[in-house]
Design a protein around this motif. Structure first.
Motif, PDB file in Angstrom:
ATOM      1  N   ILE A 161     -17.573  -8.270  -3.068  1.00 47.41           N
ATOM      2  CA  ILE A 161     -17.988  -6.354  -2.857  1.00 47.41           C
ATOM      3  C   ILE A 161     -16.346  -5.898  -1.179  1.00 47.41           C
ATOM      4  O   ILE A 161     -17.100  -7.151  -0.153  1.00 47.41           O
ATOM      5  N   SER A 162     -15.653  -5.339  -1.648  1.00 47.60           N
ATOM      6  CA  SER A 162     -14.829  -4.889  -0.223  1.00 47.60           C
ATOM      7  C   SER A 162     -15.021  -3.418  -0.519  1.00 47.60           C
ATOM      8  O   SER A 162     -15.200  -2.771  -1.977  1.00 47.60           O
ATOM      9  N   LEU A 163     -14.886  -2.693   0.472  1.00 45.75           N
ATOM     10  CA  LEU A 163     -14.448  -1.618   0.931  1.00 45.75           C
ATOM     11  C   LEU A 163     -13.435  -1.410   1.266  1.00 45.75           C
ATOM     12  O   LEU A 163     -13.508  -1.468   2.455  1.00 45.75           O
ATOM     13  N   ALA A 164     -12.639   0.039   0.520  1.00 43.60           N
ATOM     14  CA  ALA A 164     -11.361   0.382   1.415  1.00 43.60           C
ATOM     15  C   ALA A 164     -10.983   2.138   1.182  1.00 43.60           C
ATOM     16  O   ALA A 164     -11.832   2.727   0.992  1.00 43.60           O
ATOM     17  N   THR A 165     -11.046   2.672   2.760  1.00 42.28           N
ATOM     18  CA  THR A 165      -9.706   3.407   2.574  1.00 42.28           C
ATOM     19  C   THR A 165      -8.967   3.792   3.073  1.00 42.28           C
ATOM     20  O   THR A 165      -8.131   2.712   3.790  1.00 42.28           O
ATOM     21  N   PHE A 166      -8.638   5.212   1.970  1.00 39.16           N
ATOM     22  CA  PHE A 166      -6.972   5.174   2.269  1.00 39.16           C
ATOM     23  C   PHE A 166      -7.139   6.403   3.215  1.00 39.16           C
ATOM     24  O   PHE A 166      -7.089   6.900   3.102  1.00 39.16           O
ATOM     25  N   VAL A 167      -5.821   6.115   4.083  1.00 39.82           N
ATOM     26  CA  VAL A 167      -5.618   6.740   5.100  1.00 39.82           C
ATOM     27  C   VAL A 167      -4.271   8.011   4.292  1.00 39.82           C
ATOM     28  O   VAL A 167      -3.356   6.975   4.241  1.00 39.82           O
ATOM     29  N   CYS A 168      -3.907   8.754   3.633  1.00 37.71           N
ATOM     30  CA  CYS A 168      -2.728   9.113   2.870  1.00 37.71           C
ATOM     31  C   CYS A 168      -1.996  10.954   3.957  1.00 37.71           C
ATOM     32  O   CYS A 168      -3.323  11.169   3.960  1.00 37.71           O
ATOM     33  N   PRO A 169      -0.573  11.338   3.313  1.00 38.98           N
ATOM     34  CA  PRO A 169      -0.516  11.972   3.812  1.00 38.98           C
ATOM     35  C   PRO A 169      -1.089  12.832   2.123  1.00 38.98           C
ATOM     36  O   PRO A 169      -1.303  12.232   1.541  1.00 38.98           O
ATOM     37  N   GLY A 179       0.871  -0.986  -0.213  1.00 42.60           N
ATOM     38  CA  GLY A 179      -0.290   0.505   0.411  1.00 42.60           C
ATOM     39  C   GLY A 179       0.667   1.314   0.012  1.00 42.60           C
ATOM     40  O   GLY A 179       1.692   1.389   0.781  1.00 42.60           O
ATOM     41  N   THR A 180       0.934   2.462  -0.906  1.00 43.30           N
ATOM     42  CA  THR A 180       1.426   2.884  -0.894  1.00 43.30           C
ATOM     43  C   THR A 180       0.824   3.905   0.029  1.00 43.30           C
ATOM     44  O   THR A 180       0.806   5.751   0.241  1.00 43.30           O
ATOM     45  N   SER A 181      -0.601   4.145   1.318  1.00 46.98           N
ATOM     46  CA  SER A 181      -0.624   5.021   2.078  1.00 46.98           C
ATOM     47  C   SER A 181       0.162   4.835   3.074  1.00 46.98           C
ATOM     48  O   SER A 181       0.674   4.071   3.054  1.00 46.98           O
ATOM     49  N   SER A 182      -0.524   5.760   3.967  1.00 43.05           N
ATOM     50  CA  SER A 182      -0.384   5.113   5.644  1.00 43.05           C
ATOM     51  C   SER A 182      -0.453   4.383   6.365  1.00 43.05           C
ATOM     52  O   SER A 182       0.326   3.125   6.419  1.00 43.05           O
ATOM     53  N   ASP A 190       3.160   1.296   3.185  1.00 44.04           N
ATOM     54  CA  ASP A 190       4.124   2.150   2.705  1.00 44.04           C
ATOM     55  C   ASP A 190       4.997   3.269   3.452  1.00 44.04           C
ATOM     56  O   ASP A 190       6.647   3.840   3.885  1.00 44.04           O
ATOM     57  N   VAL A 191       3.866   4.683   3.439  1.00 44.50           N
ATOM     58  CA  VAL A 191       4.617   5.638   4.564  1.00 44.50           C
ATOM     59  C   VAL A 191       4.749   5.296   5.051  1.00 44.50           C
ATOM     60  O   VAL A 191       5.679   5.920   6.393  1.00 44.50           O
ATOM     61  N   SER A 231     -15.898  -6.834  11.154  1.00 43.26           N
ATOM     62  CA  SER A 231     -14.557  -6.824  11.703  1.00 43.26           C
ATOM     63  C   SER A 231     -13.691  -6.115  10.008  1.00 43.26           C
ATOM     64  O   SER A 231     -13.927  -6.133   9.286  1.00 43.26           O
ATOM     65  N   LEU A 232     -13.291  -5.602  10.092  1.00 41.62           N
ATOM     66  CA  LEU A 232     -11.261  -4.779   9.754  1.00 41.62           C
ATOM     67  C   LEU A 232     -10.369  -5.175   9.393  1.00 41.62           C
ATOM     68  O   LEU A 232      -9.935  -6.051  10.518  1.00 41.62           O
ATOM     69  N   VAL A 233     -10.079  -5.003   8.369  1.00 41.52           N
ATOM     70  CA  VAL A 233      -9.010  -5.167   8.391  1.00 41.52           C
ATOM     71  C   VAL A 233      -8.110  -4.497   8.425  1.00 41.52           C
ATOM     72  O   VAL A 233      -8.136  -3.243   7.305  1.00 41.52           O
ATOM     73  N   VAL A 234      -6.442  -3.458   8.394  1.00 44.38           N
ATOM     74  CA  VAL A 234      -6.497  -2.542   9.228  1.00 44.38           C
ATOM     75  C   VAL A 234      -4.502  -2.847   8.028  1.00 44.38           C
ATOM     76  O   VAL A 234      -3.858  -3.669   9.256  1.00 44.38           O
TER      77      VAL A 234
END
Length: 136
Positions: A74-82, A8-11, A48-49, A41-44
Protein backbone atom coordinates in the motif's frame (compact mmCIF):
# COMPACT_ATOMS: atom_id res chain seq x y z
CA UNK A 1 -0.54 -5.01 -12.42
CA UNK A 2 1.26 -1.81 -11.54
CA UNK A 3 1.70 1.13 -13.89
CA UNK A 4 3.58 1.67 -17.12
CA UNK A 5 6.52 4.03 -17.22
CA UNK A 6 5.62 7.70 -17.03
CA UNK A 7 6.68 11.03 -15.60
CA UNK A 8 4.51 12.90 -13.13
CA UNK A 9 2.17 15.51 -14.60
CA UNK A 10 2.13 17.47 -11.32
CA UNK A 11 4.70 19.92 -9.95
CA UNK A 12 5.72 17.49 -7.21
CA UNK A 13 4.47 14.16 -5.93
CA UNK A 14 4.93 13.12 -2.33
CA UNK A 15 4.84 9.36 -1.79
CA UNK A 16 4.67 7.31 1.38
CA UNK A 17 5.80 3.78 0.54
CA UNK A 18 4.93 0.64 2.41
CA UNK A 19 7.96 -0.35 4.53
CA UNK A 20 9.79 -3.41 3.31
CA UNK A 21 7.96 -3.89 -0.01
CA UNK A 22 9.57 -2.63 -3.20
CA UNK A 23 7.20 -1.24 -5.78
CA UNK A 24 8.50 2.06 -7.14
CA UNK A 25 11.19 1.93 -9.83
CA UNK A 26 12.98 4.81 -11.54
CA UNK A 27 14.68 4.85 -14.90
CA UNK A 28 18.41 5.39 -14.42
CA UNK A 29 21.06 5.01 -17.14
CA UNK A 30 18.62 3.09 -19.34
CA UNK A 31 17.64 0.54 -16.68
CA UNK A 32 15.04 0.23 -13.94
CA UNK A 33 16.23 0.71 -10.37
CA UNK A 34 14.02 -0.04 -7.34
CA UNK A 35 13.50 2.78 -4.85
CA UNK A 36 13.99 0.97 -1.57
CA UNK A 37 11.50 2.09 1.07
CA UNK A 38 13.15 3.84 4.01
CA UNK A 39 11.08 3.56 7.21
CA UNK A 40 9.37 6.80 8.30
CA UNK A 41 10.38 8.70 5.18
CA UNK A 42 8.76 10.22 2.10
CA UNK A 43 9.76 10.10 -1.56
CA UNK A 44 9.44 13.44 -3.38
CA UNK A 45 9.29 13.32 -7.19
CA UNK A 46 9.78 16.36 -9.39
CA UNK A 47 7.01 16.47 -11.98
CA UNK A 48 6.68 17.83 -15.52
CA UNK A 49 5.27 21.14 -14.29
CA UNK A 50 8.41 21.81 -12.22
CA UNK A 51 10.58 20.85 -15.20
CA UNK A 52 8.72 23.36 -17.38
CA UNK A 53 8.76 26.14 -14.74
CA UNK A 54 12.50 25.64 -14.19
CA UNK A 55 13.19 25.50 -17.95
CA UNK A 56 14.67 22.01 -17.70
CA UNK A 57 17.01 22.69 -14.79
CA UNK A 58 15.10 20.17 -12.63
CA UNK A 59 14.00 17.08 -14.55
CA UNK A 60 10.94 14.96 -13.98
CA UNK A 61 11.97 11.33 -13.87
CA UNK A 62 10.44 8.38 -15.62
CA UNK A 63 9.15 5.90 -13.08
CA UNK A 64 6.74 3.01 -12.76
CA UNK A 65 5.02 0.98 -10.10
CA UNK A 66 5.45 -2.77 -10.07
CA UNK A 67 3.82 -5.46 -8.00
CA UNK A 68 5.51 -8.14 -5.95
CA UNK A 69 4.21 -11.58 -6.77
CA UNK A 70 4.25 -12.45 -3.06
CA UNK A 71 3.55 -9.38 -0.90
CA UNK A 72 0.77 -6.83 -0.69
CA UNK A 73 1.79 -3.21 -0.87
CA UNK A 74 0.00 0.00 0.00
CA UNK A 75 1.37 3.40 -0.97
CA UNK A 76 -0.11 6.83 -0.42
CA UNK A 77 0.59 9.59 -2.94
CA UNK A 78 -0.18 13.31 -2.79
CA UNK A 79 0.04 15.36 -5.97
CA UNK A 80 0.78 19.10 -5.87
CA UNK A 81 -0.70 20.58 -9.06
CA UNK A 82 -1.59 23.97 -10.50
CA UNK A 83 -5.25 24.78 -11.02
CA UNK A 84 -6.61 23.52 -14.33
CA UNK A 85 -6.98 26.99 -15.88
CA UNK A 86 -3.38 28.05 -15.17
CA UNK A 87 -0.93 28.45 -18.05
CA UNK A 88 2.50 26.97 -17.35
CA UNK A 89 5.75 28.02 -18.99
CA UNK A 90 9.37 28.61 -17.98
CA UNK A 91 9.45 31.38 -15.39
CA UNK A 92 11.47 34.42 -16.49
CA UNK A 93 13.25 34.66 -13.14
CA UNK A 94 14.42 31.05 -13.57
CA UNK A 95 16.33 31.68 -16.79
CA UNK A 96 20.08 31.86 -16.20
CA UNK A 97 20.41 34.91 -18.45
CA UNK A 98 17.86 37.15 -20.20
CA UNK A 99 19.17 35.81 -23.54
CA UNK A 100 18.61 32.18 -22.61
CA UNK A 101 15.90 30.60 -24.71
CA UNK A 102 12.88 28.88 -23.22
CA UNK A 103 12.99 25.13 -23.68
CA UNK A 104 9.21 24.71 -23.31
CA UNK A 105 6.21 26.44 -24.83
CA UNK A 106 3.42 27.96 -22.76
CA UNK A 107 0.63 25.44 -22.25
CA UNK A 108 -2.64 25.41 -20.33
CA UNK A 109 -2.23 22.97 -17.43
CA UNK A 110 -5.70 21.44 -17.81
CA UNK A 111 -5.08 20.74 -21.50
CA UNK A 112 -1.59 19.43 -20.72
CA UNK A 113 -2.96 17.07 -18.07
CA UNK A 114 -5.80 15.75 -20.22
CA UNK A 115 -3.55 15.23 -23.26
CA UNK A 116 -0.88 13.56 -21.14
CA UNK A 117 -3.34 11.20 -19.45
CA UNK A 118 -4.87 10.44 -22.85
CA UNK A 119 -1.52 8.98 -23.87
CA UNK A 120 -1.89 6.20 -21.29
CA UNK A 121 1.30 6.93 -19.32
CA UNK A 122 3.87 6.53 -22.10
CA UNK A 123 7.07 7.85 -20.57
CA UNK A 124 7.97 11.52 -21.10
CA UNK A 125 6.84 11.83 -24.71
CA UNK A 126 4.24 14.51 -23.98
CA UNK A 127 6.64 16.86 -22.23
CA UNK A 128 9.02 16.37 -25.17
CA UNK A 129 6.18 17.35 -27.53
CA UNK A 130 5.79 20.56 -25.52
CA UNK A 131 9.46 21.46 -25.96
CA UNK A 132 10.05 24.66 -27.86
CA UNK A 133 12.08 24.44 -31.02
CA UNK A 134 12.81 28.16 -30.99
CA UNK A 135 13.40 30.87 -28.45
CA UNK A 136 10.26 32.60 -27.24
Amino acid sequence: MGSSQHSGTSSITILLQDDGVDGLQINHNGGWVPVKPIPNSLVVNIGDVMEIWRNGKYKSIKHKAVTSGTKERISLATFVCPQMEVDIEPLKQMLDTPEQGRLYKKVNYGEYLMNSLGRKLEGKEYIADNASKEEM
